[in-house]
Design an enzyme around this catalytic site. Structure first.
Site, PDB file in Angstrom:
ATOM      1  CE  LYS A 227      -2.666   0.759  10.950  1.00 23.79           C
ATOM      2  NZ  LYS A 227      -1.949   1.821  10.541  1.00 23.79           N
TER       3      LYS A 227
ATOM      4  CD  GLN B 184       0.151   3.084   7.336  1.00 24.01           C
ATOM      5  OE1 GLN B 184      -0.823   2.524   7.638  1.00 24.01           O
ATOM      6  NE2 GLN B 184       1.129   2.942   8.109  1.00 24.01           N
TER       7      GLN B 184
ATOM      8  CG  ASP C  64      -4.037   6.962  12.893  1.00 26.29           C
ATOM      9  OD1 ASP C  64      -4.282   5.931  13.761  1.00 26.29           O
ATOM     10  OD2 ASP C  64      -3.316   7.057  11.784  1.00 26.29           O
TER      11      ASP C  64
END
Ligand code: NAP
Length: 292
Positions: free
Chosen positions: A58, A102, A125
């Site tokens: 990413k 994450q 996200d």
């Protein structure tokens, strides 16, 4: 002589490339006008190899698109309170426009509490309850990236969802549940399946649009797929295997996402697009929105 149908592949790599190119152009424009590039903060707890790889990938995509990334690698012993404090600090930091925590963070951490420490306007996200609610109500906000990428793929291939039977196998907070809500918002008739579903095969066989988000390699088989169905394989397992048994599924489906090169690249593309949108909202709201 009967011929075996071979499904058309939905090329997520190509669509992601075009989406990222649009984000890069917008990022460059933001940088030119404000003197500051969009910035994504990535937070990794522990050193799970798959998570390390995902975060590295990413960050690398961000850098190629002109998005700065700030990496925070926290030890596996990090407590919920420490992680919440870190995320609260990033939420207040005007130099950070988007935040990615994450997943997974380890069993001793209250992951929901950590996600909720991310300010909604930086939740690129799409993991907070507020983002989920906004998405479900059809209000502005950031969507969970994999579901958002799946909808972009369906749109790219002109899949008309209204009135269609959509079956989502999986109900996780980051994937199954939100993709079902997005399909519902497009007027599909949505059924969720999960580990307690009885007679899964018969539910799956009714799907005009099937989304596999189970986390089990080659779990769904071609024999259960309705001929001509649109099949989205969100699963990813080592060896480039998805949650669908692709060899048998290709003989039945009309459209299908490959693994790799289907849903995966679109997840990152949506993350970048939403990071650029967040930066624009926070620094240069006058610039036309990234349409990607
Ligand atoms: P998850 O949190 O483990 O959820 C799996 C879901 O599948 C659960 O809802 C579970 O039901 C259901 N399930 C498990 N066994 C089942 C069975 N035998 N029959 C029916 N349903 C069953 O997984 P996730 O995070 O959503 O991820 C799913 C897959 O997507 C994984 O392969 C993951 O690697 C992949 N993924 C890919 C991306 C990407 O960018 N491409 C992003 C995220 C995830 P219960 O709720 O009843 O337990």
């Amino acid at each position: 002589m009967s011929r075996t149908q071979t499904a058309r592949l939905m090329d997520g790599t190509a669509l992601a490339r075009r989406t990222v190119a649009r984000s890069a152009a917008t990022a460059a424009e933001i940088t030119r006008r404000t003197g500051t590039a969009p910035c994504l903060a990535t937070v990794l707890v522990g050193d799970d190899p798959a998570s390390v790889t995902y975060v590295r990938m990413k960050r690398s995509r961000c850098e190629k698109a002109g998005i700065r990334s700030r990496q925070l690698a926290l030890p596996a012993t990090t407590t919920t309170a420490e992680l919440v404090e870190t995320l609260t600090g990033l939420s207040r930091d005007p130099e950070v426009h988007g935040i990615l925590l994450q997943h997974p963070v380890g069993p001793h951490i209250d992951e929901r509490a950590a996600f909720e420490a991310i300010a909604p306007h930086k939740d690129v996200d799409g993991v907070t309850m507020r983002s989920f609610a906004a998405m479900s109500f059809g209000l502005p906000g950031f969507v969970s990236c994999t579901p958002g990428g799946i909808l972009r793929l369906l749109d790219e291939y002109d899949v008309d969802l209204a009135g269609k039977r959509a079956v989502v196998v999986g109900r996780s907070a980051i994937l199954g549940k939100p993709v079902g809500m997005l399909l519902l918002a497009r007027d599909a008739t949505v059924t969720y399946c999960h580990s307690r579903t009885t007679d899964l095969a018969s539910v799956v066989s009714e799907a005009d649009v099937l989304v596999a988000a189970v986390g089990r390699p080659r779990f769904l088989r071609g024999a259960d797929i309705k001929p001509g169905a649109v099949v989205i394989d969100a699963g990813y397992h080592p060896g480039n295997v998805g949650d669908i048994d692709v060899d048998t599924a290709r003989e039945r489906a009309g459209l299908i996402t490959p693994v790799p090169g289907g849903v995966g690249p679109m997840t990152i593309a949506v993350l970048l697009a939403q990071t650029v949108d967040a930066a624009m909202e926070q620094t240069a709201p006058g610039i036309a929105l990234d349409a990607g």
